[in-house]
Scaffold this motif. Structure first.
Motif, short mmCIF file in Angstrom:
data_model
loop_
_atom_site.label_atom_id
_atom_site.label_comp_id
_atom_site.label_asym_id
_atom_site.label_seq_id
_atom_site.Cartn_x
_atom_site.Cartn_y
_atom_site.Cartn_z
N GLN A 38 0.85 -1.19 0.00
CA GLN A 38 0.00 0.00 0.00
C GLN A 38 0.89 1.25 0.00
OE1 GLN A 38 -3.41 -0.03 0.07
NE2 GLN A 38 -3.47 2.15 -0.06
N THR A 39 0.64 2.19 -0.90
CA THR A 39 1.44 3.41 -0.91
C THR A 39 1.05 4.28 0.28
OG1 THR A 39 -0.11 4.71 -2.23
CG2 THR A 39 1.53 3.38 -3.43
N LYS A 40 2.01 5.06 0.77
CA LYS A 40 1.76 5.94 1.91
C LYS A 40 0.70 6.98 1.57
CE LYS A 40 5.00 4.03 4.33
NZ LYS A 40 4.65 2.97 5.24
N THR A 41 0.72 7.49 0.35
CA THR A 41 -0.27 8.49 -0.05
C THR A 41 -1.67 7.90 -0.05
OG1 THR A 41 1.40 9.56 -1.41
CG2 THR A 41 -0.89 10.15 -1.84
N SER A 42 -1.83 6.75 -0.64
CA SER A 42 -3.14 6.09 -0.68
C SER A 42 -3.62 5.77 0.73
CB SER A 42 -3.05 4.82 -1.52
OG SER A 42 -4.26 4.12 -1.48
N ARG B 56 -7.04 7.18 2.71
CA ARG B 56 -8.00 6.26 3.33
C ARG B 56 -8.17 6.58 4.82
NH1 ARG B 56 -7.33 0.12 1.05
NH2 ARG B 56 -7.36 0.68 -1.15
N LEU B 57 -7.03 6.83 5.48
CA LEU B 57 -7.06 7.11 6.91
C LEU B 57 -7.77 8.42 7.20
CD1 LEU B 57 -6.22 6.50 9.83
CD2 LEU B 57 -4.00 7.57 9.32
N ILE B 58 -7.39 9.49 6.53
CA ILE B 58 -7.98 10.79 6.85
C ILE B 58 -9.46 10.83 6.50
CG2 ILE B 58 -7.44 12.06 4.72
CD1 ILE B 58 -7.08 13.41 8.31
#
Length: 160
Positions: free
Chosen positions: A70-74, A78-80
């Motif tokens: 999973q990319t950090k940006t993706s 999703r998290l925010i």
């Protein structure tokens, strides 16, 4: 107990037995007046071989089953997007060093949300270097407070 809003949100990399126990205890202590949510970044831990767990007094949300791919940006988006559903609550985040967690903490604080760090590091975990400790102080700026796993962890977090 301080007013935590209607929702208490915990974010961990993965919900192992200890994490589920903590979220469950908070859910039982707060009762039906609050909603307790546990968000795990991935369904499987890349570090530990435990089986992910849930509870009956909190709801668990898994952001991805992809883990390291999973990319950090993706993962940040999703998290925010998930966290913003609980505006007005209290947010307890772990893994301050991860870019997606730092970005989420900054976003939440800019939106005047109560964000807390959870930590269990201590002074004597390994050799400390002043430059790295100063950088950690910057990483901790978005947080309103902290929860520590013990007296030595509390002292270390106070130092930072």
């Amino acid at each position: 107990m301080r007013n935590l809003g209607q929702t208490v949100v915990f974010v961990w990399d993965n919900f192992g037995p200890g994490h589920a126990d903590r979220a469950e205890a908070i859910g039982l202590a707060l009762g039906k007046s609050h909603t307790v949510v546990g968000i795990e970044l991935a369904a499987k831990s890349e570090t530990y071989e435990w089986k992910a767990e849930s509870g009956t007094s909190f709801s668990k949300i898994t952001l991805t089953t992809e883990g390291a791919s999973q990319t950090k940006t993706s993962l940040f988006f999703r998290l925010i997007s998930r966290l913003l559903r609980y505006r007005g609550g209290a947010f307890f985040l772990c893994h301050y060093e991860r870019p997606e967690i730092l970005a989420a903490a900054c976003c939440l604080r800019l939106l005047r949300q109560d964000v807390f760090i959870m930590g269990d590091s201590k002074f004597d975990d390994y050799e400390r270097r002043i430059g790295r400790e100063l950088l950690k102080c910057i990483y901790y700026l978005p947080y309103k407070g902290a929860i520590a796993s013990g007296v030595r962890s509390r002292d270390y977090l106070r130092f930072l």
